[in-house]
Design a protein around this motif. Structure first.
Motif, PDB file in Angstrom:
ATOM      1  N   GLY A   1       0.725  -1.198  -0.100  1.00 58.70           N
ATOM      2  CA  GLY A   1       0.110   0.147  -0.019  1.00 58.70           C
ATOM      3  C   GLY A   1       0.854   1.191  -0.033  1.00 58.70           C
ATOM      4  O   GLY A   1       0.323   2.389  -0.030  1.00 58.70           O
ATOM      5  N   PHE A   2       2.285   1.161   0.011  1.00 57.02           N
ATOM      6  CA  PHE A   2       3.152   2.360  -0.229  1.00 57.02           C
ATOM      7  C   PHE A   2       4.441   1.476  -0.444  1.00 57.02           C
ATOM      8  O   PHE A   2       4.696   0.290  -0.290  1.00 57.02           O
ATOM      9  CB  PHE A   2       3.219   2.613   1.262  1.00 57.02           C
ATOM     10  CG  PHE A   2       3.502   2.000   2.225  1.00 57.02           C
ATOM     11  CD1 PHE A   2       4.933   1.810   2.817  1.00 57.02           C
ATOM     12  CD2 PHE A   2       2.478   1.360   3.276  1.00 57.02           C
ATOM     13  CE1 PHE A   2       5.025   1.019   3.826  1.00 57.02           C
ATOM     14  CE2 PHE A   2       3.064   0.645   4.449  1.00 57.02           C
ATOM     15  CZ  PHE A   2       4.088   0.105   4.639  1.00 57.02           C
ATOM     16  N   THR A   3       5.503   2.423  -0.772  1.00 54.84           N
ATOM     17  CA  THR A   3       6.763   2.005  -0.893  1.00 54.84           C
ATOM     18  C   THR A   3       7.699   2.048   0.282  1.00 54.84           C
ATOM     19  O   THR A   3       7.574   3.055   1.131  1.00 54.84           O
ATOM     20  CB  THR A   3       7.362   2.718  -2.069  1.00 54.84           C
ATOM     21  OG1 THR A   3       7.504   4.255  -1.774  1.00 54.84           O
ATOM     22  CG2 THR A   3       6.655   2.780  -3.424  1.00 54.84           C
ATOM     23  N   PRO A   4       8.352   1.263   0.375  1.00 51.80           N
ATOM     24  CA  PRO A   4       9.415   1.076   1.924  1.00 51.80           C
ATOM     25  C   PRO A   4      10.149   2.393   1.740  1.00 51.80           C
ATOM     26  O   PRO A   4      10.303   2.811   3.027  1.00 51.80           O
ATOM     27  CB  PRO A   4       9.957  -0.310   1.822  1.00 51.80           C
ATOM     28  CG  PRO A   4       9.243  -1.145   0.922  1.00 51.80           C
ATOM     29  CD  PRO A   4       8.456  -0.260  -0.182  1.00 51.80           C
ATOM     30  N   LYS A   5      10.684   2.755   0.822  1.00 50.44           N
ATOM     31  CA  LYS A   5      11.585   4.101   0.826  1.00 50.44           C
ATOM     32  C   LYS A   5      10.921   5.155   1.294  1.00 50.44           C
ATOM     33  O   LYS A   5      11.420   5.878   1.900  1.00 50.44           O
ATOM     34  CB  LYS A   5      12.236   4.180  -0.466  1.00 50.44           C
ATOM     35  CG  LYS A   5      13.233   5.289  -0.799  1.00 50.44           C
ATOM     36  CD  LYS A   5      13.809   5.249  -2.141  1.00 50.44           C
ATOM     37  CE  LYS A   5      15.044   6.310  -2.173  1.00 50.44           C
ATOM     38  NZ  LYS A   5      15.750   6.410  -3.426  1.00 50.44           N
ATOM     39  N   SER A   6       9.564   5.427   0.761  1.00 51.03           N
ATOM     40  CA  SER A   6       8.912   6.626   1.112  1.00 51.03           C
ATOM     41  C   SER A   6       8.538   6.622   2.647  1.00 51.03           C
ATOM     42  O   SER A   6       8.435   7.484   3.334  1.00 51.03           O
ATOM     43  CB  SER A   6       7.494   6.756   0.224  1.00 51.03           C
ATOM     44  OG  SER A   6       6.784   5.451   0.531  1.00 51.03           O
ATOM     45  N   PHE A   7       8.231   5.313   3.077  1.00 50.84           N
ATOM     46  CA  PHE A   7       7.971   5.224   4.587  1.00 50.84           C
ATOM     47  C   PHE A   7       9.237   5.572   5.595  1.00 50.84           C
ATOM     48  O   PHE A   7       9.173   6.206   6.375  1.00 50.84           O
ATOM     49  CB  PHE A   7       7.634   3.722   4.689  1.00 50.84           C
ATOM     50  CG  PHE A   7       7.418   3.388   6.308  1.00 50.84           C
ATOM     51  CD1 PHE A   7       6.347   3.639   7.034  1.00 50.84           C
ATOM     52  CD2 PHE A   7       8.577   2.670   6.992  1.00 50.84           C
ATOM     53  CE1 PHE A   7       6.088   3.196   8.400  1.00 50.84           C
ATOM     54  CE2 PHE A   7       8.436   2.608   8.221  1.00 50.84           C
ATOM     55  CZ  PHE A   7       7.292   2.610   9.101  1.00 50.84           C
ATOM     56  N   SER A   8      10.332   4.930   5.114  1.00 44.09           N
ATOM     57  CA  SER A   8      11.773   5.093   5.878  1.00 44.09           C
ATOM     58  C   SER A   8      12.053   6.792   5.737  1.00 44.09           C
ATOM     59  O   SER A   8      12.390   7.447   6.861  1.00 44.09           O
ATOM     60  CB  SER A   8      12.873   4.338   5.276  1.00 44.09           C
ATOM     61  OG  SER A   8      13.134   4.760   4.095  1.00 44.09           O
ATOM     62  N   ASN A   9      11.844   7.144   4.437  1.00 41.52           N
ATOM     63  CA  ASN A   9      12.316   8.657   4.288  1.00 41.52           C
ATOM     64  C   ASN A   9      11.162   9.558   5.190  1.00 41.52           C
ATOM     65  O   ASN A   9      11.519  10.392   5.741  1.00 41.52           O
ATOM     66  CB  ASN A   9      11.930   9.170   2.893  1.00 41.52           C
ATOM     67  CG  ASN A   9      13.112   8.729   2.057  1.00 41.52           C
ATOM     68  OD1 ASN A   9      14.052   8.092   2.659  1.00 41.52           O
ATOM     69  ND2 ASN A   9      12.738   8.711   0.873  1.00 41.52           N
TER      70      ASN A   9
END
Length: 232
Positions: free
Chosen positions: A37-45
């Motif tokens: 439901g989201f990209t891991p990179k966007s979550f960590s950023n």
């Protein structure tokens, strides 16, 4: 107060980007978005930026407290210099911690299991086209092609009929105009009844026939005299 900007999220995730360089970033992002439901990179950023914001808020609070409580002991410039050093040290520690955190998250938490069929590929897996399906599609295409050609032919025929109707309408309009003109002539002659109109028209025709006959008789007589004169 002047505080240097924090290290950007792109520099923090550089090592992670190198780990994923063997795969297509765009395709991977599409699959990750479908699965999580989201990209891991966007979550960590997002988490990294939030931590930096909280850290900066805390340093600003420390600087304000120091200036208020110990302003008579230490100057504001000295307080600011100390806060700057704290910010640099904390930023390094945060960057190092996030490098480790991201590597763990992307490897163990935010990873798509092998042999996972995502929604994008479920349709392809559920419906596998066979040779019979392809032949049926070809037959359908041929059938619809014939129907389209039949419709085009019908349209051409209808167009021809419409042109014939237009010609017939034009002829009808001409006849109606002629009838109207005749009606005007009869009205001017004082003839209003249909029977009287027919009688009047017949009389006019007979008069013209008589005139033509008279012309023909005169012409015949002139021709006969001319021949007798030549014989003499």
């Amino acid at each position: 107060m002047s505080v240097s900007s924090c290290t950007t999220a792109e520099s923090v995730t550089m090592e992670t980007d190198e780990m994923m360089s063997s795969q297509s970033s765009q395709k991977r992002a599409e699959y990750e978005t479908q699965y999580f439901g989201f990209t891991p990179k966007s979550f960590s950023n997002g988490v990294y930026n939030a931590v930096n914001d909280y850290m900066m808020d805390g340093l600003q609070a420390v600087e304000g407290y120091m200036n208020t409580e110990y302003g008579d002991v230490i100057s504001p410039s000295q307080v600011n210099e100390g806060v700057q050093k704290m910010q640099q040290n904390m930023a390094k520690q945060v960057d190092k911690a996030f490098d480790t955190l991201e590597a763990y998250l992307f490897t163990n938490i935010f990873c798509i299991p092998e042999n996972t069929v995502l929604r994008e590929d479920q349709v392809k897996q559920e419906k596998l086209y066979t040779e019979d399906d392809e032949k049926k599609i070809d037959r359908d295409i041929e059938e619809y092609t014939q129907k389209i050609l039949a419709v085009k032919y019908a349209n051409t025929c209808l167009q021809g009929e419409l042109e014939d109707i237009d010609q017939a309408q034009a002829q009808m309009d001409g006849m109606l105009k002629q009838a109207h003109d005749m009606h005007q002539v009869l009205r001017q002659a004082g003839v209003t009844d249909m029977k009287d109109s027919l009688v009047y028209g017949a009389n006019q025709v007979l008069k013209r026939v008589d005139v033509l006959k008279g012309i023909q008789v005169v012409s015949n007589k002139s021709t006969t005299k001319g021949e007798e004169t030549k014989k003499t």
